[in-house]
Design an enzyme around this catalytic site. Structure first.
Site, PDB file in Angstrom:
ATOM      1  N   ILE A   1      -4.496   1.293   2.911  1.00 48.95           N
ATOM      2  CA  ILE A   1      -4.416   1.422   1.457  1.00 48.95           C
ATOM      3  C   ILE A   1      -5.399   2.479   0.956  1.00 48.95           C
ATOM      4  O   ILE A   1      -5.190   3.085  -0.097  1.00 48.95           O
ATOM      5  CB  ILE A   1      -4.609   0.053   0.760  1.00 48.95           C
ATOM      6  CG1 ILE A   1      -4.093   0.103  -0.689  1.00 48.95           C
ATOM      7  CG2 ILE A   1      -6.049  -0.401   0.852  1.00 48.95           C
ATOM      8  CD1 ILE A   1      -3.989  -1.259  -1.346  1.00 48.95           C
TER       9      ILE A   1
ATOM     10  N   GLN B   1       0.177  -2.514   7.467  1.00 50.35           N
ATOM     11  CA  GLN B   1      -0.769  -1.823   6.600  1.00 50.35           C
ATOM     12  C   GLN B   1      -1.994  -2.706   6.421  1.00 50.35           C
ATOM     13  O   GLN B   1      -1.890  -3.924   6.408  1.00 50.35           O
ATOM     14  CB  GLN B   1      -0.072  -1.539   5.269  1.00 50.35           C
ATOM     15  CG  GLN B   1      -0.943  -1.045   4.153  1.00 50.35           C
ATOM     16  CD  GLN B   1      -1.215  -2.139   3.142  1.00 50.35           C
ATOM     17  OE1 GLN B   1      -0.311  -2.840   2.706  1.00 50.35           O
ATOM     18  NE2 GLN B   1      -2.464  -2.314   2.785  1.00 50.35           N
ATOM     19  N   CYS B   2      -3.166  -2.073   6.323  1.00 50.68           N
ATOM     20  CA  CYS B   2      -4.402  -2.810   6.043  1.00 50.68           C
ATOM     21  C   CYS B   2      -5.260  -1.949   5.127  1.00 50.68           C
ATOM     22  O   CYS B   2      -4.742  -1.185   4.323  1.00 50.68           O
ATOM     23  CB  CYS B   2      -5.119  -3.176   7.346  1.00 50.68           C
ATOM     24  SG  CYS B   2      -5.711  -1.762   8.302  1.00 50.68           S
ATOM     25  N   GLY B   3      -6.584  -2.057   5.266  1.00 48.74           N
ATOM     26  CA  GLY B   3      -7.481  -1.280   4.417  1.00 48.74           C
ATOM     27  C   GLY B   3      -7.651   0.154   4.873  1.00 48.74           C
ATOM     28  O   GLY B   3      -7.595   1.084   4.074  1.00 48.74           O
TER      29      GLY B   3
END
Length: 120
Positions: A96, A67-69
């Site tokens: 996110i 997961q990242c931005g």
């Protein structure tokens, strides 16, 4: 004829359900300052800037999900794992940002007080 293996795009509700059921290990590949400012409860931080697929923790029977931005860096982490011979192919599509757009809670830092807000 045959392309590179496809990254498995998981939705925010799919990731939330899997987290709640302890079926995944969520690995946030954003930088430490991003992680400290706001994160998904239960995620571990392994920044892409120093990412080493061999240093990932043993997940046992859990699926590792990156997961990242927004989903770009998590896709890059999947690719680095493939190149290193690891069979990790899943990430939170939209990162996110998608998580918050789905109305799901995050752990965040109140910059005025320094307190951590965890709605769980």
């Amino acid at each position: 004829m045959f392309g590179a293996p496809k990254t498995r795009d998981l939705t925010a509700p799919e990731v939330k359900s899997a987290l709640d059921e302890h079926r995944i290990l969520l690995v946030d590949v954003r930088e430490p300052a991003e992680f400290a400012a706001e994160r998904i409860h239960g995620a571990l931080n392994f920044p892409l800037s120093t990412f080493d697929p061999g240093a990932l923790p043993e997940a046992g029977d859990k699926l590792i999900v990156f997961q990242c931005g927004t989903g770009k860096r998590s896709g890059m982490a999947v690719e680095r794992c493939r190149k290193a011979g690891h069979e990790i192919d899943a990430h939170l599509a939209g990162g996110i940002t998608a998580w918050k757009a789905a109305g799901l809670p995050t752990v965040s830092l109140d910059v005025a007080t320094g307190h951590v807000r965890d709605p769980r």
